[in-house]
Motif scaffolding. Sequence first.
Motif, PDB file in Angstrom:
ATOM      1  N   THR A 196       0.830  -1.200   0.000  1.00  9.33           N
ATOM      2  CA  THR A 196       0.000   0.000   0.000  1.00  9.33           C
ATOM      3  C   THR A 196       0.866   1.252   0.000  1.00  9.33           C
ATOM      4  O   THR A 196       2.050   1.226   0.339  1.00  9.33           O
ATOM      5  CB  THR A 196      -0.905   0.057   1.245  1.00  9.33           C
ATOM      6  OG1 THR A 196      -0.079   0.065   2.420  1.00  9.33           O
ATOM      7  CG2 THR A 196      -1.852  -1.116   1.285  1.00  9.33           C
ATOM      8  N   ALA A 199      -2.313   7.773  -0.824  1.00  9.30           N
ATOM      9  CA  ALA A 199      -2.557   8.506  -2.067  1.00  9.30           C
ATOM     10  C   ALA A 199      -3.010   9.939  -1.826  1.00  9.30           C
ATOM     11  O   ALA A 199      -3.011  10.757  -2.742  1.00  9.30           O
ATOM     12  CB  ALA A 199      -3.621   7.778  -2.888  1.00  9.30           C
ATOM     13  N   ASN A 211      -3.498   3.745  -2.077  1.00 11.30           N
ATOM     14  CA  ASN A 211      -3.189   2.934  -3.248  1.00 11.30           C
ATOM     15  C   ASN A 211      -2.970   1.502  -2.787  1.00 11.30           C
ATOM     16  O   ASN A 211      -2.123   1.254  -1.926  1.00 11.30           O
ATOM     17  CB  ASN A 211      -1.920   3.433  -3.949  1.00 11.30           C
ATOM     18  CG  ASN A 211      -2.098   4.796  -4.588  1.00 11.30           C
ATOM     19  OD1 ASN A 211      -3.188   5.144  -5.027  1.00 11.30           O
ATOM     20  ND2 ASN A 211      -1.030   5.570  -4.641  1.00 11.30           N
ATOM     21  N   TYR A 213      -1.855  -2.206  -4.127  1.00 13.16           N
ATOM     22  CA  TYR A 213      -1.244  -2.960  -5.226  1.00 13.16           C
ATOM     23  C   TYR A 213      -1.647  -4.420  -5.020  1.00 13.16           C
ATOM     24  O   TYR A 213      -0.989  -5.185  -4.321  1.00 13.16           O
ATOM     25  CB  TYR A 213       0.264  -2.745  -5.217  1.00 13.16           C
ATOM     26  CG  TYR A 213       0.615  -1.275  -5.388  1.00 13.16           C
ATOM     27  CD1 TYR A 213       0.788  -0.727  -6.653  1.00 13.16           C
ATOM     28  CD2 TYR A 213       0.691  -0.422  -4.276  1.00 13.16           C
ATOM     29  CE1 TYR A 213       1.067   0.632  -6.818  1.00 13.16           C
ATOM     30  CE2 TYR A 213       0.959   0.931  -4.431  1.00 13.16           C
ATOM     31  CZ  TYR A 213       1.150   1.456  -5.699  1.00 13.16           C
ATOM     32  OH  TYR A 213       1.414   2.800  -5.857  1.00 13.16           O
ATOM     33  N   TYR A 244      -7.601   3.224  -4.314  1.00 13.82           N
ATOM     34  CA  TYR A 244      -7.269   3.023  -5.720  1.00 13.82           C
ATOM     35  C   TYR A 244      -6.684   1.617  -5.850  1.00 13.82           C
ATOM     36  O   TYR A 244      -5.837   1.209  -5.035  1.00 13.82           O
ATOM     37  CB  TYR A 244      -6.227   4.037  -6.201  1.00 13.82           C
ATOM     38  CG  TYR A 244      -6.705   5.466  -6.243  1.00 13.82           C
ATOM     39  CD1 TYR A 244      -7.656   5.879  -7.170  1.00 13.82           C
ATOM     40  CD2 TYR A 244      -6.178   6.416  -5.370  1.00 13.82           C
ATOM     41  CE1 TYR A 244      -8.080   7.202  -7.223  1.00 13.82           C
ATOM     42  CE2 TYR A 244      -6.592   7.738  -5.414  1.00 13.82           C
ATOM     43  CZ  TYR A 244      -7.551   8.122  -6.343  1.00 13.82           C
ATOM     44  OH  TYR A 244      -7.965   9.430  -6.383  1.00 13.82           O
ATOM     45  N   TYR A 246      -4.502  -1.147  -7.955  1.00 10.14           N
ATOM     46  CA  TYR A 246      -3.468  -1.336  -8.972  1.00 10.14           C
ATOM     47  C   TYR A 246      -3.179  -2.819  -9.162  1.00 10.14           C
ATOM     48  O   TYR A 246      -3.145  -3.582  -8.185  1.00 10.14           O
ATOM     49  CB  TYR A 246      -2.162  -0.631  -8.567  1.00 10.14           C
ATOM     50  CG  TYR A 246      -2.209   0.871  -8.651  1.00 10.14           C
ATOM     51  CD1 TYR A 246      -1.668   1.543  -9.753  1.00 10.14           C
ATOM     52  CD2 TYR A 246      -2.792   1.634  -7.635  1.00 10.14           C
ATOM     53  CE1 TYR A 246      -1.704   2.925  -9.835  1.00 10.14           C
ATOM     54  CE2 TYR A 246      -2.840   3.015  -7.704  1.00 10.14           C
ATOM     55  CZ  TYR A 246      -2.293   3.658  -8.809  1.00 10.14           C
ATOM     56  OH  TYR A 246      -2.334   5.032  -8.900  1.00 10.14           O
ATOM     57  N   LEU A 251      -3.252   1.284 -12.748  1.00 13.78           N
ATOM     58  CA  LEU A 251      -4.523   1.556 -12.089  1.00 13.78           C
ATOM     59  C   LEU A 251      -5.645   0.833 -12.831  1.00 13.78           C
ATOM     60  O   LEU A 251      -5.827   1.018 -14.042  1.00 13.78           O
ATOM     61  CB  LEU A 251      -4.785   3.066 -12.086  1.00 13.78           C
ATOM     62  CG  LEU A 251      -6.069   3.555 -11.402  1.00 13.78           C
ATOM     63  CD1 LEU A 251      -6.017   3.278  -9.906  1.00 13.78           C
ATOM     64  CD2 LEU A 251      -6.276   5.051 -11.653  1.00 13.78           C
ATOM     65  N   CYS A 254     -11.207   1.779  -8.717  1.00 19.40           N
ATOM     66  CA  CYS A 254     -11.158   2.369  -7.380  1.00 19.40           C
ATOM     67  C   CYS A 254     -12.462   2.124  -6.644  1.00 19.40           C
ATOM     68  O   CYS A 254     -13.480   1.769  -7.241  1.00 19.40           O
ATOM     69  CB  CYS A 254     -10.861   3.863  -7.454  1.00 19.40           C
ATOM     70  SG  CYS A 254     -12.215   4.838  -8.157  1.00 19.40           S
TER      71      CYS A 254
END
Length: 421
Positions: A196, A199, A211, A213, A244, A246, A251, A254
């Motif tokens: 993470t 963001a 964010n 991932y 968000y 990823y 991206l 969200c």
Amino acid sequence: MKFHAVELPLPPNGKNSPNRLFFIAITLFLLTLVPLCLWNWGPPLTFPKIDISSLRKSKEQGKKCDIFTGQWVPHPEGPYYTTNTCRLIIDEYNCIKFGRADTEFMKWRWKPEGCELPYFDAVQFLELVRGKSMAFVGDSVGRNQMHSLLCLLAKVATTEDTSHKYSTDTEHFQHWYYADYNFSLVALWSPYLVKTKEADPNGYSNDILMNLYLDEADEEWAGQIESYNYVIISVGQWFFRPMYYYEKGKLVGCFRCPENNITNLSKYYGYKMAFRTAFRTLLSLKSYKGVTFLRTFSPAHFDAAWNKGGDCVRTTPYTSQDEKLQDFQREFYLTQEEELRAAEEEGRRRGLKFGLLNTTEIMWLRPDGHPSHFGRSHRNVTTNDCVHWCLPGPIDTWNEFLLYLMKREVLTKLGGKLMQN
């Protein structure tokens, strides 16, 4: 802060010998027949003897008994420990210390349908984990369960807090060592399980954009988990925050983000992918031989929005007739279970064991067990806590479940060894 790698003892080649497994099974048999009043348990509890007359009978009972289906019943004898007998209870969960007057929330016990859930036997537990290690991976509710376990063990064994030897962040990364049993117990902070990054340009807040991932495991736990014998994974409430998503560095969507031009994906999508990545990471580690338990979603009980004065003031449990699990809670549970089943199937091919610690529905029936305004946390001084659980309290049942599943796993393993011989 990075939690430094820890070298923990493992049996030769990471496996138990048949002799050791036989010894453990005999120990379990003997300990269940020894009157538990010989040990200093503090407040009296009535501990029924558990009849384990044979391996076959134990396995048959395990198949017939669904310990996660049942009801909460009155248990006037009270909890295993008190705030006086366990000095390890932190202020965040110490409801009695900060003025909670009612004690009924501590006097209920989970009763499965058609069978009995054995009481927690601290000596049995410590014999099972002698020379081993256990990690609670996830958020602060997982750490809450670890603190419950510390108190359940406190009357029969002393432990040393060695967190400072491994991390400067001793609140989120905790390490306890039981020298008499050469047993390490740790909490590894990872509220999303995956990598993470904040963001929000305005910095941290209670509703910060993150964010996630989704295809990259958080190295804070994944980078050191290989040596652990038992791993309990659990996350939940953080997935209500805006995120968000990823994948492969790009991206893909969200949840609750302010932009209109990004694909809207549900919180369940992020939840599913986080568990998928966590399980696949464990399956991919060459040296990992541990038993993995998924502890399922733990419901909160706010009677209004958590940031608008929501509270949890009920003092008795619900019954399953009173209150049904809410749709979003069931969806969180089903999302986890689906990923666990896939990991179990792959684990069988690779010789790895995955198990379910199902706490979702039983804890939805316990709105009375939260700290509310009776806990004290330096991070949260204005909102009520209807997420974590008082100690002692209903969360102690999670460790009764844990020990039950650990014993069943050992007996199953022993059965396989005996059949081979």
